[in-house]
Motif scaffolding. Structure first.
Motif, short mmCIF file in Angstrom:
data_model
loop_
_atom_site.label_atom_id
_atom_site.label_comp_id
_atom_site.label_asym_id
_atom_site.label_seq_id
_atom_site.Cartn_x
_atom_site.Cartn_y
_atom_site.Cartn_z
N PRO A 162 -13.84 -18.34 -31.63
CA PRO A 162 -13.46 -19.66 -32.16
C PRO A 162 -14.58 -20.67 -31.96
CG PRO A 162 -11.69 -18.75 -30.81
CD PRO A 162 -12.87 -17.84 -30.62
N VAL A 163 -14.65 -21.69 -32.79
CA VAL A 163 -15.72 -22.67 -32.66
C VAL A 163 -15.70 -23.27 -31.25
CG1 VAL A 163 -15.94 -23.29 -35.10
CG2 VAL A 163 -14.32 -24.52 -33.68
N ASP A 164 -16.89 -23.48 -30.74
CA ASP A 164 -17.04 -24.02 -29.39
C ASP A 164 -17.10 -25.54 -29.49
OD1 ASP A 164 -17.80 -24.82 -26.91
OD2 ASP A 164 -19.52 -23.46 -26.73
N LEU A 165 -16.04 -26.18 -29.05
CA LEU A 165 -15.93 -27.63 -29.24
C LEU A 165 -16.77 -28.42 -28.24
CD1 LEU A 165 -12.11 -27.85 -30.06
CD2 LEU A 165 -14.04 -27.87 -31.64
N SER A 166 -17.39 -27.72 -27.29
CA SER A 166 -18.23 -28.43 -26.32
C SER A 166 -19.66 -28.60 -26.86
CB SER A 166 -18.26 -27.69 -24.99
OG SER A 166 -18.94 -26.46 -25.16
N ALA A 225 -18.00 -33.11 -43.84
CA ALA A 225 -16.54 -32.95 -43.91
C ALA A 225 -16.10 -31.66 -43.22
CB ALA A 225 -16.09 -32.95 -45.38
N TYR A 226 -16.85 -30.58 -43.44
CA TYR A 226 -16.53 -29.31 -42.77
C TYR A 226 -16.65 -29.46 -41.26
CZ TYR A 226 -15.73 -26.11 -46.64
OH TYR A 226 -15.16 -25.46 -47.71
N ARG A 227 -17.71 -30.12 -40.85
CA ARG A 227 -17.92 -30.23 -39.39
C ARG A 227 -16.75 -30.99 -38.74
NH1 ARG A 227 -22.92 -31.54 -39.08
NH2 ARG A 227 -23.67 -29.51 -38.40
N GLU A 228 -16.36 -32.09 -39.34
CA GLU A 228 -15.27 -32.84 -38.73
C GLU A 228 -13.95 -32.06 -38.78
OE1 GLU A 228 -14.88 -36.98 -39.80
OE2 GLU A 228 -13.39 -37.27 -38.21
N MET A 229 -13.74 -31.36 -39.88
CA MET A 229 -12.53 -30.52 -39.99
C MET A 229 -12.49 -29.49 -38.86
SD MET A 229 -11.90 -27.59 -42.84
CE MET A 229 -12.97 -26.46 -41.97
N LEU A 230 -13.63 -28.85 -38.60
CA LEU A 230 -13.70 -27.82 -37.54
C LEU A 230 -13.46 -28.45 -36.17
CD1 LEU A 230 -16.88 -25.97 -38.91
CD2 LEU A 230 -14.57 -25.03 -38.88
N GLU A 231 -14.08 -29.61 -35.98
CA GLU A 231 -13.94 -30.28 -34.68
C GLU A 231 -12.52 -30.77 -34.42
OE1 GLU A 231 -18.53 -32.03 -34.45
OE2 GLU A 231 -16.88 -33.34 -35.04
N PRO A 253 -5.86 -24.28 -29.94
CA PRO A 253 -5.52 -22.99 -29.33
C PRO A 253 -4.52 -22.21 -30.18
CG PRO A 253 -5.44 -24.74 -27.69
CD PRO A 253 -5.63 -25.41 -29.02
N TRP A 254 -3.65 -22.91 -30.90
CA TRP A 254 -2.63 -22.22 -31.70
C TRP A 254 -3.11 -21.89 -33.12
CZ3 TRP A 254 -2.22 -27.20 -29.80
CH2 TRP A 254 -2.28 -28.24 -30.73
N ALA A 255 -4.24 -22.45 -33.53
CA ALA A 255 -4.76 -22.17 -34.88
C ALA A 255 -6.28 -22.36 -34.87
CB ALA A 255 -4.09 -23.08 -35.91
N PRO A 256 -7.00 -21.42 -34.27
CA PRO A 256 -8.44 -21.60 -34.12
C PRO A 256 -9.22 -21.43 -35.43
CG PRO A 256 -7.77 -19.45 -33.28
CD PRO A 256 -6.51 -20.17 -33.68
N TRP A 257 -10.33 -22.14 -35.51
CA TRP A 257 -11.28 -21.99 -36.62
C TRP A 257 -12.42 -21.07 -36.20
CZ3 TRP A 257 -11.30 -22.62 -41.60
CH2 TRP A 257 -10.56 -23.63 -42.22
N TYR A 258 -12.84 -20.23 -37.09
CA TYR A 258 -14.02 -19.39 -36.90
C TYR A 258 -15.01 -19.72 -38.01
CZ TYR A 258 -10.77 -16.54 -34.15
OH TYR A 258 -9.85 -16.11 -33.23
N VAL A 259 -16.28 -19.85 -37.65
CA VAL A 259 -17.32 -19.99 -38.68
C VAL A 259 -17.90 -18.60 -38.90
CG1 VAL A 259 -19.55 -21.03 -39.27
CG2 VAL A 259 -17.84 -22.37 -38.00
N VAL A 260 -17.78 -18.11 -40.12
CA VAL A 260 -18.19 -16.73 -40.41
C VAL A 260 -19.52 -16.73 -41.16
CG1 VAL A 260 -17.49 -14.55 -41.50
CG2 VAL A 260 -15.74 -16.16 -40.68
N PRO A 261 -20.59 -16.22 -40.55
CA PRO A 261 -21.86 -16.13 -41.29
C PRO A 261 -21.64 -15.24 -42.51
CG PRO A 261 -22.12 -15.48 -38.98
CD PRO A 261 -20.66 -15.60 -39.23
N SER A 262 -21.83 -15.82 -43.72
CA SER A 262 -21.36 -15.10 -44.91
C SER A 262 -22.44 -14.84 -45.96
CB SER A 262 -20.20 -15.88 -45.55
OG SER A 262 -19.12 -15.95 -44.66
N ASP A 263 -23.70 -15.02 -45.59
CA ASP A 263 -24.75 -14.69 -46.56
C ASP A 263 -24.77 -13.20 -46.86
OD1 ASP A 263 -25.54 -17.27 -46.93
OD2 ASP A 263 -27.57 -17.06 -46.12
N ASN A 264 -24.42 -12.40 -45.86
CA ASN A 264 -24.35 -10.95 -46.06
C ASN A 264 -22.87 -10.56 -46.15
OD1 ASN A 264 -23.98 -8.18 -45.38
ND2 ASN A 264 -26.08 -8.10 -44.60
#
Ligand code: ATP
Length: 274
Positions: free
Chosen positions: A12-16, A214-220, A225-236
């Motif tokens: 999950p995204v690291d909010l720190s 907008a994406y960054r603030e959405m992720l932050e 804990p009940w609905a985590p965001w993952y950033v998926v490297p998707s070029d490949n």
């Protein structure tokens, strides 16, 4: 493992820390053996279909995967390849385009709540309620006071779903500007892909930085804990599918789903049948 696969894992995204959404983070640094990756992904996909059967029979939970990403980031590809592993009878897919006039007369979660998968089902959203803090924000379709209040509305809504047995996982498919350019160009050049090309995609590409904010603030604001965001490297695409399949396998395994035993009354009534 020396083939680079062991490091292929989503967290999950690291909010720190400041969330990285630059070109570099759209691909993984380690080199991965292509053949080994394909074999490992196939094993994960087989495992997904096994896990789904018990998940469906058990019926205590629903799974909801939320897919967000820029145009041509691969949302359809994930659904085709990763969700393609499941038995379609237990799958629920919902896609969110611009709201209809009726949907606009309701609260923004109205159309979303109706298509949340029921317990036993594995669901996926191709775009979602997050468009209401992304497209709506960047294209200025509502005042800031309206879209900003939605972060809290979303967290509360997702909390309620989680409390009702819905396991929520959210993936932002992160592509670089270079990769998106290549994919959009292919949509222009390839007659079998022309139909996917929309003028709105070009306008959104011009707003690249505004979408990044907008994406960054959405992720932050909405990785919980009940609905985590993952950033998926998707070029490949192969790496992207592997990462998501692995995360889903781990999620389904964590539910410890079991096949319910036969009811005593049914067993007694069926005595002598076989
Ligand atoms: P995609 O681009 O997802 O592959 P598509 O080209 O088939 O899909 P649609 O599914 O019809 O297009 O619509 C997607 C578009 O709808 C995107 O541009 C998205 O920003 C927009 N959209 C989705 N939800 C909303 C919303 N709540 N408000 C405004 N626009 C929205």
């Amino acid at each position: 493992m020396s083939n680079g696969l062991s490091s292929l894992q989503l967290t999950p995204v690291d909010l720190s820390q400041k969330i990285k959404l630059g070109s570099k983070s759209a691909s993984i640094e380690d080199s991965v053996d292509k053949t080994a990756l394909e074999a490992a992904t196939n094993t994960l996909l087989t495992r997904l279909s096994e896990l789904q059967e018990a998940f469906y029979a058990d019926g205590r939970h629903a799974l909801l995967l939320v897919l967000q990403g820029r145009d041509a980031s691969g949302k359809d590809g994930v659904i085709k390849t990763v969700y393609g592993a499941f038995n379609p009878i237990g799958v629920h897919v919902a896609a969110f385009g611009p709201p209809t006039p009726l949907e606009l007369r309701h609260d923004f979660l109205w159309r979303v709540h109706q298509v949340v998968p029921p317990r036993g089902m594995v669901g996926v959203f191709n775009r979602s309620h997050y468009e209401d803090v992304l497209a709506v924000r960047v294209r200025e379709l509502a005042p800031e006071s309206v879209w900003r209040a939605r972060f809290e509305h979303i967290n509360t809504f997702e909390r309620m779903l989680a409390d009702s047995g819905v396991i929520i996982r959210k993936c932002m498919l992160h592509v670089s500007s270079e990769e998106q350019h290549e994919r959009l160009t292919a949509r222009l050049d390839d007659p079998t892909k022309n139909w996917k090309f929309r003028l709105e995609d070009l306008k959104d590409r011009d707003r690249w930085d505004a979408y990044t904010d907008a994406y960054r603030e959405m992720l932050e604001r909405c990785s919980t804990p009940w609905a985590p965001w993952y950033v998926v490297p998707s070029d490949n695409k192969a790496v992207r599918n592997h990462l998501i399949a692995r995360m889903l396998v781990e999620t389904l395994e964590s539910t410890n789903s079991v096949f319910p035993p036969m009811d005593d009354a049914v067993r007694t009534a069926a005595e002598g049948f076989a």
